[in-house]
Write an enzyme that holds these catalytic residues in place. Structure first.
Site, short mmCIF file in Angstrom:
data_model
loop_
_atom_site.label_atom_id
_atom_site.label_comp_id
_atom_site.label_asym_id
_atom_site.label_seq_id
_atom_site.Cartn_x
_atom_site.Cartn_y
_atom_site.Cartn_z
N ASP A 131 0.83 -1.22 0.00
CA ASP A 131 0.00 0.00 0.00
C ASP A 131 0.86 1.27 0.00
O ASP A 131 2.07 1.22 0.25
CB ASP A 131 -0.90 -0.03 1.26
CG ASP A 131 -1.98 1.04 1.22
OD1 ASP A 131 -2.30 1.56 0.14
OD2 ASP A 131 -2.52 1.36 2.31
N GLU B 25 2.55 5.12 -4.06
CA GLU B 25 2.58 6.09 -5.19
C GLU B 25 3.84 6.94 -5.16
O GLU B 25 4.33 7.25 -6.26
CB GLU B 25 1.33 6.98 -5.14
CG GLU B 25 0.03 6.25 -5.36
CD GLU B 25 -0.37 5.34 -4.18
OE1 GLU B 25 -0.03 5.67 -3.04
OE2 GLU B 25 -1.00 4.30 -4.44
N ASP C 132 -8.94 3.10 -3.09
CA ASP C 132 -10.01 3.51 -2.17
C ASP C 132 -11.26 4.00 -2.90
O ASP C 132 -11.55 5.20 -2.94
CB ASP C 132 -9.49 4.61 -1.24
CG ASP C 132 -8.34 4.11 -0.38
OD1 ASP C 132 -8.13 2.89 -0.32
OD2 ASP C 132 -7.64 4.96 0.21
#
Ligand code: MIG
Length: 652
Positions: free
Chosen positions: A307, A310, A420
Site C-alpha cells: 500500500d 505512489e 479507495d
C-alpha cells in the site's frame, strides 16, 4: 508487427523485456509540432480508444483527458485525471486505422483524447523523452496479444487467492479475526483469507507484529492455516524513523533511503509519523527490502498487499516548516473569503503535494534522478522488490501479492486492487469498466474493494457488487475504518450472500482455467463485446457487459432498485439466471436487445454458442474443490469442447 521509436533520451523502465531495434523514421499516425512536447492525431468519427489500465470513466476512453501520475486520491469521481496507476498502453480502433501504442516513460504524460478538442487526440509529455511502441495487427485482441508478448508473462497467484477474502481496516486483534472466520463458517459462507490492515503492526512499522494484539502470531497463523485460512498482511512504503528499529537502522547504515538534494534522507510522514522511503529504484535497496518479507514468510504468511506506494505522503518535514512559516501571516487576521480559502489551501496542500515529489532523488541504474522524473515506477519497484524476493525466498511456492500503485512491468510481479473506491453504485460500474483495461495491460490478477472502501454500504449495493465480483480474480470485501461494517453476515439476506459466494467457488475451476490460459497465451480475461464482434456496430456501444474468459458473458446489475436490465446479445446465447449452484433457470435468448429480469439475488450469465461452463460442487475453501466432480452447462457443444487447465495451484 511491433515497431519502436524513440523521443529524446528516455529513462529505462524495464517494462518491455524484448529487445527491439529503434526505427529511424518518424512515429507513424501522429504529428509533432517542433515547439511542443506533444504528439497529435486527428480522430475520425468512429475511432475508439481502449486501454490505459486503471482510470476513471468508461471502456472507450474517448472524450476525456487522463494523466499518468500515480496518485493517492480516494475520491474517484469522473473529473479525476489520475488514479493510482500509470498504464500507458492503448489501442485505437477505427474504420480506417487501427493500431496499439505503448508510451514508455516513467514521468508524467497525459492522454488528451478529445478533451481540449473533440476530435484531436494529443499525448502531452512533461519531458519529451519516451520509447514509443506502435503495434499493428488484424484485430484489437491480436494487438493486445502482441503487446503482452513484449512485456512478459503476467503474475500468477496461488489458486487459493481465487477464494473469497474478507478485509477491513480496523481488525484490531486476533480475536476479531477469529470471529470473522467463525461467523463465515457458521453460515457456510466460503472464505479463504482474512486481510490484516495496518493495525497488526507495532505502531505501523513494516515487518513488525504488535505483540499485545497478536501475542503469539506464529501460533495464530497456524491456527488459521489449520482451518484453511490465509492471513494477508499489508506492507506500507514508508519506513518509520525510530532508533532501535532494525529496518530503519539498516536502511540508514547501508544508505538505502531516498535523499534530498543536499544528501540528507528525505523525511516524510505517513501512518507511523515520520518515515524514510526506501529507494526501490536502487537494485541493492530493492534486494534488501525484498528480503524483509522473509520476516512474515517465516511466520507462515503466504500473501501480501503493498500500500501507499505512489508514494502517498501526508507531509514532508520541509514543507511542513514552510507551512507553519506561511501561517504566521494569517494569525490574528480578520480572514475574508479570499484569505480564508488561501489559508485553507496552504494547509490542505500538505498531503500528496506535487512539490514534495521534487524534493527527493533516486539512485537508479547508476544515475541520480529527481523523484518526479521517475514517479510512476516507484510503486512498481516496491512490488518488484517483493516479487524478486519471493523467487529467492519461496522458490517452490507462489506467494500472493498485489499492489495499489502500478506501472506496466509490475504485472510480472503482482496484481493490483483499484484503491479507495466508495460504496457508490457508480463505483460498481467503474469496477466493471476498469477490468478490461487492466486485462489489456497484463494486470490479470485484479479487482476492486467489493462493497466499496469509503462511505456506508447498503445491503442491496453489496449484493449486486458481489454478483459481479464473483467473476474477478481478486474477490475481496474491504472497507475503511469508521464506515459501516460490511461483512456479509451483518446483513439480513445471508442466505443469498451464501449462495452467491458459493457459486463463486463453483466457478473457480473455470475462472482459474481461463486466468491461466490468459497468462499463457497473453490473452485477456475480461473482454469488451466489440473486441469479440468487431463487425457489429452495436457491440461498440455496450459498456456494461463483459466476456469473462472464452465461454461466458456477464451482464451485471449496477443500478439501485433495478429488478432487471437491458442486455445486448451480439448473437444467440444461453442465459443462466443463477440464484445458486443448483438453483437457476435456463433460456435461449436470440441476437438483439432484451430486457432481462433479475431479482436482487439473481445473476445473469450468458453462455456463448459452442462453449461450455464447468461448475464445481460448492465448498467452503478453494482447496476443497473437487475437480473430479464438475458439471458442465453447455450451449450447442459438450463438455469435451472445453479445455480445462488444471495444475496444483501452488508451485511456480
Ligand atoms: O490512507 O491501511 O488503500 O485499502 O485500508 C489509508 C489503511 C491507507 C489505504 C488503502 C486501504 C487501507 C488503508 N490505506
Amino acid at each position: 508487427m511491433i515497431k519502436k521509436y524513440r523521443i529524446g533520451n528516455p529513462i529505462e523502465t524495464d517494462s518491455v523485456i524484448t529487445s527491439i531495434d529503434i526505427e529511424n523514421s518518424p512515429i507513424p499516425y501522429f504529428e509533432t509540432a517542433s515547439d511542443k512536447k506533444e504528439l497529435t492525431f486527428k480522430m475520425e468519427k468512429k475511432d475508439r480508444i481502449y486501454g490505459l489500465g486503471e482510470t476513471v470513466r468508461g471502456i472507450n476512453k474517448r472524450g476525456f483527458i487522463y494523466t499518468s501520475n500515480c496518485s493517492d486520491d480516494p475520491i474517484h469521481t469522473e473529473d479525476k485525471r489520475s488514479l493510482y496507476a500509470a498504464q500507458n498502453f492503448f489501442v485505437l480502433w477505427g474504420k480506417e486505422k487501427g493500431f496499439g501504442m505503448y508510451v514508455d516513460t516513467p514521468g508524467q504524460v497525459s492522454f488528451d483524447i478529445g478533451y481540449t478538442d473533440k476530435d484531436t487526440f494529443s499525448i502531452i509529455f512533461e519531458d519529451f523523452d519516451a520509447d514509443i511502441y506502435i503495434i499493428r495487427g488484424g484485430s484489437i485482441k491480436d494487438i493486445v496479444k502482441q503487446f503482452r508478448g513484449i512485456i512478459g508473462k503476467s503474475y500468477v497467484p496461488p489458486r487459493w487467492a481465487f477464494g473469497f477474502g474478507q478485509s477491513r481496516w480496523s481488525y484490531m486483534n486476533e480475536q476479531e479475526v477469529r470471529d470473522v472466520v467463525e461467523n463465515y463458517d457458521k453460515l457456510n459462507i466460503p472464505i479463504d483469507s482474512v486481510y490484516l490492515d495496518i493495525d497488526y503492526m507495532e505502531r505501523y512499522k513494516d515487518f513488525t507484529i504488535d505483540d499485545e494484539r497478536f501475542p503469539n502470531f506464529k501460533a495464530f497463523v497456524k491456527e488459521m492455516a489449520d482451518k484453511g485460512i490465509h492471513l494477508v498482511p499489508i506492507i506500507d512504503a514508508g519506513v518509520k524513523i525510530e532508533e532501535g528499529y532494525d529496518i530503519y537502522e539498516e536502511g540508514i547504515k547501508e544508505d538505502y533511503f531516498c535523499k534530498k538534494e543536499n544528501g540528507e534522507n528525505l523525511v516524510a510522514a505517513v501512518w507511523p509519523g515520520k518515515v524514510h522511503f526506501p529507494d526501490f529504484l536502487n537494485e541493492d535497496a530493492r534486494y534488501w527490502f525484498g528480503n524483509k518479507y522473509k520476516f512474515l514468510l517465516d511466520y507462515g504468511i503466504d500473501g501480501f498487499w503493498n500500500d501507499m506506494n505512489e508514494p502517498a505522503i501526508f507531509y514532508t518535514e520541509d514543507h511542513l516548516k514552510e507551512v507553519f512559516e506561511q501561517l504566521k501571516d494569517y494569525e490574528g487576521k480578520n480572514l475574508d473569503i479570499r484569505s480564508f480559502f488561501k489559508m485553507q489551501d496552504i494547509v490542505g496542500g500538505l498531503e500528496n503535494n506535487e512539490e514534495d515529489y521534487r524534493r527527493f532523488y533516486h539512485d537508479y541504474k547508476g544515475k541520480r534522478y529527481r523523484h518526479d522524473k521517475v514517479h510512476n515506477i516507484f510503486g512498481y519497484n516496491m512490488t518488484r522488490a517483493a516479487g524478486e524476493a519471493f523467487e529467492r525466498l519461496s522458490p517452490d511456492k507462489r506467494i500472493l501479492m498485489f499492489s495499489r500503485s502500478s506501472y506496466i512491468g509490475m504485472h510480472r510481479y503482482g496484481g493490483v486492487w483499484c484503491g479507495d473506491n466508495k460504496s457508490w453504485w457508480s463505483h460498481l460500474l467503474l469496477n466493471i469498466q476498469q477490468m478490461p483495461a487492466l486485462s489489456m495491460c497484463g494486470f490479470l490478477y485484479s479487482g476492486a474493494d467489493v462493497g466499496g472502501f469509503g462511505a456506508d454500504v447498503t445491503e442491496d449495493l453489496l449484493m449486486r457488487w458481489v454478483e459481479f465480483a464473483i467473476f474477478t480474480p481478486l474477490f475481496r470485501n474491504h472497507s475503511a475504518e469508521g464506515t459501516r461494517r460490511q461483512e456479509f453476515y451483518r446483513f439480513s439476506e445471508t442466505d443469498s450472500f451464501k449462495n452467491i459466494v458459493r457459486l463463486r467457488y463453483s466457478l473457480i475451476p473455470y475462472l482459474y482455467s481461463e486466468f491461466m490460459k490468459a497468462v499463457n497465451s497473453d490473452g485477456m480475461l475480461f473482454t469488451p463485446l466489440c473486441f469479440e464482434y468487431p463487425d457489429d456496430d452495436m457491440a461498440y456501444e455496450v459498456e456494461d457487459q463483459l466476456f469473462v474468459g472464452e465461454s461466458i458473458m456477464v451482464a451485471p446489475i449496477y443500478k439501485q432498485n433495478a429488478t432487471g436490465r437491458y442486455v445486448y446479445l451480439p448473437e444467440e446465447m444461453k442465459l443462466c439466471r443463477f440464484r445458486s449452484y443448483d438453483d437457476y433457470d435456463v433460456e435461449i435468448i436470440g441476437q438483439g436487445h432484451h430486457y432481462i429480469e433479475a431479482e436482487l439475488n439473481e445473476i445473469l450469465v450468458f453462455i456463448r454458442k459452442g462453449h461450455a461452463l464447468p461448475l464445481a460442487v460448492p465448498t467452503d475453501r478453494t482447496e476443497k474443490i473437487d475437480y473430479s466432480d464438475l458439471k458442465y452447462e453447455c450451449f450447442e457443444c459438450d463438455e469435451k469442447d472445453y479445455e480445462l487447465f488444471v495444475d496444483d495451484g501452488i508451485s511456480r
